[in-house]
Design an enzyme around this catalytic site. Structure first.
Site, PDB file in Angstrom:
ATOM      1  N   LYS A 115      14.535   8.725 -22.877  1.00 21.39           N
ATOM      2  CA  LYS A 115      15.289   7.516 -23.230  1.00 21.39           C
ATOM      3  C   LYS A 115      16.527   7.834 -24.060  1.00 21.39           C
ATOM      4  O   LYS A 115      17.538   7.155 -23.929  1.00 21.39           O
ATOM      5  CB  LYS A 115      14.398   6.533 -24.001  1.00 21.39           C
ATOM      6  CG  LYS A 115      13.396   5.828 -23.116  1.00 21.39           C
ATOM      7  CD  LYS A 115      12.881   4.548 -23.749  1.00 21.39           C
ATOM      8  CE  LYS A 115      11.893   3.873 -22.825  1.00 21.39           C
ATOM      9  NZ  LYS A 115      11.149   2.794 -23.467  1.00 21.39           N
ATOM     10  N   LYS A 207       9.993   6.916 -11.305  1.00 19.03           N
ATOM     11  CA  LYS A 207       9.078   5.834 -11.665  1.00 19.03           C
ATOM     12  C   LYS A 207       9.730   4.465 -11.419  1.00 19.03           C
ATOM     13  O   LYS A 207      10.922   4.321 -11.669  1.00 19.03           O
ATOM     14  CB  LYS A 207       8.769   5.999 -13.165  1.00 19.03           C
ATOM     15  CG  LYS A 207       7.515   5.373 -13.658  1.00 19.03           C
ATOM     16  CD  LYS A 207       7.306   5.689 -15.126  1.00 19.03           C
ATOM     17  CE  LYS A 207       8.416   5.121 -15.990  1.00 19.03           C
ATOM     18  NZ  LYS A 207       8.209   5.272 -17.425  1.00 19.03           N
ATOM     19  N   LYS A 210      12.035  -0.999 -15.252  1.00 19.68           N
ATOM     20  CA  LYS A 210      12.783  -2.230 -15.526  1.00 19.68           C
ATOM     21  C   LYS A 210      14.286  -1.969 -15.544  1.00 19.68           C
ATOM     22  O   LYS A 210      15.074  -2.868 -15.309  1.00 19.68           O
ATOM     23  CB  LYS A 210      12.401  -2.767 -16.913  1.00 19.68           C
ATOM     24  CG  LYS A 210      10.979  -3.262 -17.047  1.00 19.68           C
ATOM     25  CD  LYS A 210      10.657  -3.522 -18.523  1.00 19.68           C
ATOM     26  CE  LYS A 210       9.204  -3.884 -18.713  1.00 19.68           C
ATOM     27  NZ  LYS A 210       8.764  -3.802 -20.108  1.00 19.68           N
TER      28      LYS A 210
HETATM   29  P1  TYM Z   1       6.212  -0.778 -21.120  1.00 17.76           P
HETATM   30  O1  TYM Z   1       6.686  -2.104 -21.594  1.00 17.76           O
HETATM   31  O2  TYM Z   1       7.235   0.228 -20.707  1.00 17.76           O
HETATM   32  O3  TYM Z   1       5.233  -0.958 -19.917  1.00 17.76           O
HETATM   33  C1  TYM Z   1       4.119  -1.832 -20.000  1.00 17.76           C
HETATM   34  C2  TYM Z   1       2.930  -1.245 -19.273  1.00 17.76           C
HETATM   35  O4  TYM Z   1       3.265  -1.018 -17.900  1.00 17.76           O
HETATM   36  C3  TYM Z   1       2.966   0.332 -17.564  1.00 17.76           C
HETATM   37  N1  TYM Z   1       3.955   0.795 -16.575  1.00 17.76           N
HETATM   38  C4  TYM Z   1       3.642   1.318 -15.397  1.00 17.76           C
HETATM   39  N2  TYM Z   1       2.451   1.558 -14.800  1.00 17.76           N
HETATM   40  C5  TYM Z   1       2.471   2.107 -13.573  1.00 17.76           C
HETATM   41  N3  TYM Z   1       3.622   2.405 -12.906  1.00 17.76           N
HETATM   42  C6  TYM Z   1       4.830   2.168 -13.465  1.00 17.76           C
HETATM   43  N4  TYM Z   1       5.948   2.443 -12.803  1.00 17.76           N
HETATM   44  C7  TYM Z   1       4.874   1.605 -14.772  1.00 17.76           C
HETATM   45  N5  TYM Z   1       5.884   1.246 -15.601  1.00 17.76           N
HETATM   46  C8  TYM Z   1       5.300   0.756 -16.698  1.00 17.76           C
HETATM   47  C9  TYM Z   1       3.078   1.106 -18.852  1.00 17.76           C
HETATM   48  O5  TYM Z   1       2.352   2.312 -18.796  1.00 17.76           O
HETATM   49  C10 TYM Z   1       2.505   0.110 -19.843  1.00 17.76           C
HETATM   50  O6  TYM Z   1       1.088   0.180 -19.851  1.00 17.76           O
HETATM   51  N6  TYM Z   1       5.079   1.574 -25.367  1.00 17.76           N
HETATM   52  C11 TYM Z   1       4.606   0.632 -24.392  1.00 17.76           C
HETATM   53  C12 TYM Z   1       4.238  -0.709 -24.971  1.00 17.76           C
HETATM   54  C13 TYM Z   1       3.313  -0.658 -26.133  1.00 17.76           C
HETATM   55  C14 TYM Z   1       1.914  -0.442 -26.089  1.00 17.76           C
HETATM   56  C15 TYM Z   1       1.476  -0.543 -27.454  1.00 17.76           C
HETATM   57  C16 TYM Z   1       1.011  -0.204 -25.072  1.00 17.76           C
HETATM   58  C17 TYM Z   1       3.659  -0.840 -27.440  1.00 17.76           C
HETATM   59  N7  TYM Z   1       2.547  -0.782 -28.219  1.00 17.76           N
HETATM   60  C18 TYM Z   1       0.140  -0.372 -27.772  1.00 17.76           C
HETATM   61  C19 TYM Z   1      -0.329  -0.037 -25.410  1.00 17.76           C
HETATM   62  C20 TYM Z   1      -0.750  -0.121 -26.743  1.00 17.76           C
HETATM   63  C21 TYM Z   1       5.683   0.422 -23.348  1.00 17.76           C
HETATM   64  O7  TYM Z   1       6.839   0.629 -23.602  1.00 17.76           O
HETATM   65  O8  TYM Z   1       5.235  -0.128 -22.201  1.00 17.76           O
END
Ligand code: TYM
Length: 344
Positions: A115, A207, A210
């Site tokens: 990032k 991947k 968003k």
């Molecule tokens: P974020 O917002 O990027 O994504 C949310 C969830 O979606 C999953 N994900 C995917 N799974 C499969 N294929 C993909 N292409 C894909 N893109 C995203 C992510 O693995 C995630 O589960 N840091 C985290 C948010 C967070 C969090 C937490 C998660 C903050 N605090 C505590 C668990 C526990 C994040 O940026 O997810």
């Protein structure tokens, strides 16, 4: 070893363009786990501001993600849906964890490297410390299970390291304050099924994300049925027919991805999907996949739009969820302060 009651916590960033990867990698599991566990699902707005956000868009995205959780089947009465910034314990515990985690640990985080890119000096301190905030999210509730996609595995491992170091560094004080031999549980990532890493529909080596500039790279949860079907039809493939065995997907990332998506959406394993479609051309497979995707996802889009028309309801869900989350969080923070030796 202390025994912690099982509790699920997870979060998604309110940064718009919620997509099929978020749904299959995370939100589908959120819904399933409600049947067996006490669950807290967070809209992680504090994480969102680690990169620049426009305030009006952030507010809309917080509400859209809340609507998406509910539209996908999370029940805000039985479980807790809330936004992170309404519970101050997240930021407080994150600070404590900034002092527990080591710089060397954060230096190894691959997501920060991706990032921040080449201009690392110019990345926010928040983006760097992001995994400590994530550890705080989970451990504030002493959560034991964390459903996420594959890309979050390293962050959960860091949360385990933080929990373990806190337990060890303060073991005497933890015992002296009556918390036994372990203050925090070591949370387990739940990363299962055929779609833990959904790839871009335009490039099987990237991947689904968003932030991809091409909207054709992802299926958004808010997409209309026509858009969903068209994106599936236009998805990149290779010229060979589908294999009959999973091993035949090796070296064919686009085929592997579409089969994984089909499997996840239909609740089957990849092998079962290939039993049905082995030898088929992509044209036939894509038609079936488009129908399946529209069947599964279009109703979510409709429900998201219905809920989003009532922001007062959405905000009410978040206020109520935050009050329930705060009850648990405040208890943890009081205990953390006692363990650290703070006067309160
Ligand atoms: P974020 O917002 O990027 O994504 C949310 C969830 O979606 C999953 N994900 C995917 N799974 C499969 N294929 C993909 N292409 C894909 N893109 C995203 C992510 O693995 C995630 O589960 N840091 C985290 C948010 C967070 C969090 C937490 C998660 C903050 N605090 C505590 C668990 C526990 C994040 O940026 O997810």
């Amino acid at each position: 070893m202390a025994n912690f009651p099982e509790r699920v916590f997870s979060g998604v960033q309110p940064t718009g363009n919620l997509h099929l990867g978020n749904y299959l990698g995370a939100i589908v599991k959120f819904v399933e786990l409600q049947r067996s566990h006490e669950c807290l699902y967070c809209v992680v707005d504090l994480h969102a501001i680690t990169v620049p956000q426009k305030p009006a868009e952030l507010k809309a995205s917080i509400r859209e993600l809340t609507a998406a959780y509910i539209a996908c089947g999370v029940d805000p009465a039985a479980h807790v849906i809330f936004n992170q910034s309404q519970v101050s314990g997240h930021a407080e515990l994150a600070w404590v964890f900034n002092c527990v985690a080591r710089i060397g640990w954060l230096n190894r985080m691959t997501q920060f490297k991706e990032k921040a890119g080449k201009d690392r000096e110019n990345a926010s301190v928040g983006l760097y410390a992001y995994p400590c905030l994530m550890a705080a999210d989970i451990l504030l509730y002493k959560a034991t299970h964390v459903p996420v996609g594959e890309d979050q595995k390293q962050h959960i491992e860091l949360a385990r390291d933080v929990a373990q170091k806190f337990n060890l560094d303060f073991s005497e004080s933890i015992a002296a304050n009556g918390f036994g031999d372990q203050f925090f549980p070591l949370p387990e990532p739940l990363i299962q099924g055929p779609a833990t890493r959904v790839m871009s529909l335009r490039d099987g080596s990237k991947k689904m994300s968003k932030s991809d500039p091409s909207d054709y790279s992802r299926i958004n949860l808010s997409d209309e049925p026509d858009a969903i079907a068209q994106k599936v039809r236009k998805a990149k493939t290779d010229p060979e027919p589908l294999p009959s065995e999973v091993e035949g997907l090796a070296g064919r990332p686009e085929a592997d991805n579409l089969v994984g998506i089909f499997a996840a959406l239909s609740g089957r394993a990849k092998a079962q999907v290939l039993q049905e479609f082995g030898g088929a051309q992509f044209s036939a497979f894509k038609t079936a996949l488009a129908d399946l995707a529209v069947d599964r996802l279009a109703p979510i889009g409709v429900e998201m739009r219905r809920l989003s028309a009532d922001p007062a309801y959405i905000d009410g869900v978040l206020v109520d969820g935050a009050a329930r989350a705060r009850k648990i969080a405040d208890e943890t923070m009081k205990a953390v302060k006692d363990v650290l030796g703070f006067v309160r």
